[in-house]
Scaffold this active site. Sequence first.
Site, PDB file in Angstrom:
ATOM      1  N   HIS A 157       0.868  -1.223   0.010  1.00 44.98           N
ATOM      2  CA  HIS A 157      -0.011   0.125  -0.108  1.00 44.98           C
ATOM      3  C   HIS A 157       0.824   1.100   0.070  1.00 44.98           C
ATOM      4  CE1 HIS A 157      -4.203  -1.829   0.591  1.00 44.98           C
ATOM      5  NE2 HIS A 157      -3.350  -2.690   1.366  1.00 44.98           N
ATOM      6  N   GLY A 186       9.689 -22.371   8.605  1.00 44.28           N
ATOM      7  CA  GLY A 186       8.352 -22.067   9.092  1.00 44.28           C
ATOM      8  C   GLY A 186       8.042 -20.492   9.485  1.00 44.28           C
TER       9      GLY A 186
END
Length: 232
Positions: A157, A186
Amino acid sequence: MIIEKLIRILKNNPDYKWETAYTGRDIFSVTRVRFFQMSRGFFLKPFLKKSTGLMFIGTQVKVRHAYLISAGRNLILGDNVDINALSTNGILLGDDVSIARDSILFCTGVIAQKGTGITIGDRTGIGARAFLAGQGGITIGNDVITGPNIQIFSENHNFSDLSQTIKEQGVSKQATTIGNNCWLGGGITVLAGVTIGDGCVIAAGSVVTKSVPPNSIVAGVPAKVIKSRETV
């Protein structure tokens, strides 16, 4: 064993073998699950843009805009995988790709701004609960392995104009690329515009904000190159 030989044929890998002994009950249970996954794959296959082999589809899988998905042989989609392929380039999945349960792949965030798409290379495994946002384009190479809960972004954004809300300022799209033969631990996050070179290892929990060269070992928040595999 017959099942092992069948897998060799499906994977086109004469060297494939099980390293662990399984009981007959184990084999029956696994085979039963794969049979139902394959059956669901037959129902989905005609709706895809292209599919060159078997598909193994788990329960509660959602696939939107399947006509924009091309898949190689032996695609595995785990339970609750959610895919939305609406985009300019669609989603391209290579041979022997697996996407584990509860993963989300989408290419368009706001309908007014059509996204680019996602490409995942041969023999790549995406771990459980992955979040791949392909608005600006995500490319993941061959033979990549990932842990659970990874996030890969390709859009940001804009927020520099204080006279407007962030929502009103729109977005900037930047392609994100993961090279071949990488291990993504992970819980990692890869931000828009980042390129991770071939052969990299990204430590669990890292936030990768900048591109890293091939064969790097990367860790931290923000992530930094801590070592090269060439010198290990």
